[in-house]
Design an enzyme around this catalytic site. Structure first.
Site, mmCIF file in Angstrom:
data_model
loop_
_atom_site.group_PDB
_atom_site.id
_atom_site.type_symbol
_atom_site.label_atom_id
_atom_site.label_comp_id
_atom_site.label_asym_id
_atom_site.label_seq_id
_atom_site.Cartn_x
_atom_site.Cartn_y
_atom_site.Cartn_z
ATOM 1 N N CYS A 136 -33.606 26.320 -6.827
ATOM 2 C CA CYS A 136 -32.271 25.787 -7.151
ATOM 3 C C CYS A 136 -32.334 24.495 -7.959
ATOM 4 O O CYS A 136 -31.370 24.139 -8.628
ATOM 5 C CB CYS A 136 -31.477 25.560 -5.866
ATOM 6 S SG CYS A 136 -31.360 27.060 -4.893
ATOM 7 N N HIS A 183 -25.294 21.890 -7.921
ATOM 8 C CA HIS A 183 -25.756 23.267 -7.748
ATOM 9 C C HIS A 183 -24.801 23.969 -6.781
ATOM 10 O O HIS A 183 -24.337 23.371 -5.815
ATOM 11 C CB HIS A 183 -27.180 23.244 -7.177
ATOM 12 C CG HIS A 183 -27.611 24.557 -6.621
ATOM 13 N ND1 HIS A 183 -27.551 25.711 -7.361
ATOM 14 C CD2 HIS A 183 -28.075 24.905 -5.396
ATOM 15 C CE1 HIS A 183 -27.963 26.714 -6.610
ATOM 16 N NE2 HIS A 183 -28.286 26.254 -5.412
ATOM 17 N N ASN A 226 -24.303 32.007 -5.161
ATOM 18 C CA ASN A 226 -25.382 31.085 -5.551
ATOM 19 C C ASN A 226 -26.265 31.771 -6.597
ATOM 20 O O ASN A 226 -26.969 32.730 -6.270
ATOM 21 C CB ASN A 226 -26.177 30.736 -4.282
ATOM 22 C CG ASN A 226 -27.341 29.789 -4.540
ATOM 23 O OD1 ASN A 226 -27.724 29.539 -5.673
ATOM 24 N ND2 ASN A 226 -27.917 29.266 -3.469
HETATM 25 N N1 ACO Z 1 -21.829 37.822 8.581
HETATM 26 C C1 ACO Z 1 -21.458 37.737 9.852
HETATM 27 N N2 ACO Z 1 -22.191 37.102 10.790
HETATM 28 C C2 ACO Z 1 -23.348 36.557 10.391
HETATM 29 C C3 ACO Z 1 -23.804 36.613 9.058
HETATM 30 C C4 ACO Z 1 -22.996 37.290 8.139
HETATM 31 N N3 ACO Z 1 -23.321 37.390 6.836
HETATM 32 N N4 ACO Z 1 -24.966 35.966 8.988
HETATM 33 C C5 ACO Z 1 -25.264 35.500 10.207
HETATM 34 N N5 ACO Z 1 -24.290 35.863 11.050
HETATM 35 C C6 ACO Z 1 -24.171 35.575 12.483
HETATM 36 C C7 ACO Z 1 -25.463 35.186 13.119
HETATM 37 O O1 ACO Z 1 -26.203 36.338 13.468
HETATM 38 C C8 ACO Z 1 -25.011 34.396 14.305
HETATM 39 O O2 ACO Z 1 -24.604 35.288 15.306
HETATM 40 P P1 ACO Z 1 -24.835 34.941 16.881
HETATM 41 O O3 ACO Z 1 -24.049 33.680 17.108
HETATM 42 O O4 ACO Z 1 -24.285 36.132 17.557
HETATM 43 O O5 ACO Z 1 -26.302 34.756 17.019
HETATM 44 C C9 ACO Z 1 -23.748 33.697 13.792
HETATM 45 O O6 ACO Z 1 -23.332 34.442 12.644
HETATM 46 C C10 ACO Z 1 -23.969 32.259 13.403
HETATM 47 O O7 ACO Z 1 -25.158 32.188 12.600
HETATM 48 P P2 ACO Z 1 -25.722 30.857 12.068
HETATM 49 O O8 ACO Z 1 -26.968 31.147 11.288
HETATM 50 O O9 ACO Z 1 -25.782 29.865 13.190
HETATM 51 O O10 ACO Z 1 -24.552 30.464 11.056
HETATM 52 P P3 ACO Z 1 -24.323 29.106 10.340
HETATM 53 O O11 ACO Z 1 -23.039 28.554 10.810
HETATM 54 O O12 ACO Z 1 -25.519 28.236 10.296
HETATM 55 O O13 ACO Z 1 -24.047 29.620 8.847
HETATM 56 C C11 ACO Z 1 -25.151 29.783 6.736
HETATM 57 C C12 ACO Z 1 -25.062 30.309 8.151
HETATM 58 C C13 ACO Z 1 -23.840 30.077 6.012
HETATM 59 C C14 ACO Z 1 -26.289 30.508 6.022
HETATM 60 C C15 ACO Z 1 -25.394 28.265 6.777
HETATM 61 O O14 ACO Z 1 -26.446 27.948 7.642
HETATM 62 C C16 ACO Z 1 -25.664 27.708 5.429
HETATM 63 O O15 ACO Z 1 -24.854 27.729 4.540
HETATM 64 N N6 ACO Z 1 -26.857 27.123 5.235
HETATM 65 C C17 ACO Z 1 -27.233 26.654 3.934
HETATM 66 C C18 ACO Z 1 -27.954 27.736 3.276
HETATM 67 C C19 ACO Z 1 -27.869 27.714 1.804
HETATM 68 O O16 ACO Z 1 -26.995 27.166 1.182
HETATM 69 N N7 ACO Z 1 -28.808 28.392 1.215
HETATM 70 C C20 ACO Z 1 -28.766 28.570 -0.170
HETATM 71 C C21 ACO Z 1 -30.092 28.627 -0.688
HETATM 72 S S1 ACO Z 1 -30.804 27.080 -0.895
HETATM 73 C C22 ACO Z 1 -29.920 26.356 -1.930
HETATM 74 O O17 ACO Z 1 -29.506 26.933 -2.921
HETATM 75 C C23 ACO Z 1 -29.594 25.032 -1.623
#
Ligand code: ACO
Length: 331
Positions: free
Chosen positions: A113, A258, A288
């Site tokens: 990224c 980004h 993204n």
């Molecule tokens: N749809 C529905 N439910 C989902 C999904 C989905 N796509 N993905 C995960 N879940 C579920 C999980 O299984 C979990 O279920 P559980 O509570 O029964 O175990 C629940 O949702 C919560 O999961 P978490 O991983 O705790 O969710 P979180 O609130 O952390 O959100 C997310 C996840 C959106 C990925 C967040 O952590 C995030 O945005 N992180 C940053 C990641 C990022 O931006 N990456 C990009 C690449 S790097 C970059 O470009 C910077």
């Protein structure tokens, strides 16, 4: 001192739109879950047979048109991507062939990224030392072939989209105009937080059937860690970049972050006390696009008249590695 500036900007997004509702047909998710946590409504996917350098080619043509230049005017190519056409040779060579520019040097940058900003810093340095006069910097990704559309892969699959953006960097006639500074950082202690392990050269052979069966072919992400570090490091590097140029937050006409997650960018804006509308966002439409996201956003911001000559703008990125970076430009 010679300063480098951006002479033209372009973008290309594949036509096929994939909404959150389309993803709901493939695995357990919901439009509400995706929008609440990421802001994403839809993304674009390239068709079968289209590679990363194909998207880069279209974005390059758009940037050349915008700059009023021809492909033959380019004297160096820097290609940022985490989804190259093949593991080697670099996609820059494929793009160079498609542009019909034999002999022009090509450099591939694998900084995810932050790849576009690292590449822009290299182009800036090449131009400032007088080594090249027309450097193409392109960021392009085809993520849609390397996502797991299953319940196991859904946390990552909902985030990413395909697309490409490009700029052409050359000398500025006005020493007060152009790229003012770049600030590049990394912390390899977090290399495992966001990764794709399928290529592991420590193994003999480096890929086995069980690697595929056990899912190592798909990206793995510790989402919360990425979120936490992105919202810490991006405000930090923005402040470093401002201090280096003796600028204040309110002197920046537009921040182009980004596009990883709308919540990350809203969090950063709030942490800095900057109005949300000064942080450009188009992640709602594209997801993204990693190395493509900043030049795509820059191209749209210019088209929308959000940047005027003389404005200071600040580009900022955070991604796998971890790597992060900021660039200040006087337009
Ligand atoms: N749809 C529905 N439910 C989902 C999904 C989905 N796509 N993905 C995960 N879940 C579920 C999980 O299984 C979990 O279920 P559980 O509570 O029964 O175990 C629940 O949702 C919560 O999961 P978490 O991983 O705790 O969710 P979180 O609130 O952390 O959100 C997310 C996840 C959106 C990925 C967040 O952590 C995030 O945005 N992180 C940053 C990641 C990022 O931006 N990456 C990009 C690449 S790097 C970059 O470009 C910077």
């Amino acid at each position: 001192m010679i300063r480098a500036r951006i002479l033209g900007v372009g973008r290309y997004l594949p036509e096929r739109r994939v909404t959150n509702f389309d993803l709901m047909r493939m695995f357990d998710t919901s439009d509400e879950w995706i929008q609440q946590r990421t802001g994403i409504v839809e993304r674009r996917y390239a068709d079968e047979g289209v590679s990363c350098s194909d998207l880069a080619l279209e974005a390059t043509r758009d940037a050349l048109k915008n700059a009023g230049l021809r492909a033959q005017d380019l004297d160096f190519i820097i290609f940022a991507t985490l989804s190259p056409d093949h593991h080697f040779p670099g996609s820059g060579c494929n793009l160079q062939r498609k542009l019909g520019l034999p002999e022009v040097g090509c450099l591939d940058v694998r900084n995810q990224c932050s790849g576009f900003l690292y590449s822009l810093a290299v182009a800036d340095a090449f131009v400032r030392i007088g080594m090249y006069r027309r450097v193409l910097v392109v960021g392009a990704e085809v993520h849609s072939s390397a996502l797991s559309f299953t319940n196991q892969g859904r946390d990552v699959a909902v985030l990413f989209g395909d697309g490409a953006g490009a700029v052409i960097v050359g000398p500025s006639e006005d020493p007060a105009q152009g790229i003012l500074s770049s600030h590049l950082h990394a912390d390899g202690r977090f290399a495992e937080a966001l990764r794709l392990d399928i290529w592991d050269i420590s193994k003999k052979p480096y890929i086995r059937h069980e690697d595929i069966d056990e899912g190592r072919v798909w990206p793995q992400m510790r989402g919360k860690e990425v979120f936490r570090m992105a919202t810490t490091k991006m405000p930090e590097v923005i402040q470093i970049a401002l201090n280096a140029n003796r600028l204040t937050l309110d002197q920046i006409a537009l921040f182009i972050p980004h596009q990883a997650n709308l919540r990350i960018n809203q969090f950063c804006a709030a942490r800095l006390g900057v109005p949300e509308e000064k942080f450009f966002s188009n992640i709602q439409r594209y997801g993204n696009t990693t190395a493509g996201s900043i030049p795509i956003a820059l191209s749209e911001a210019l088209e929308q008249g959000l940047i005027r000559e003389g404005d200071h703008i600040l580009l900022v990125a955070f991604g796998a590695g971890f790597t992060w970076a900021a660039t200040v430009i006087r337009w």
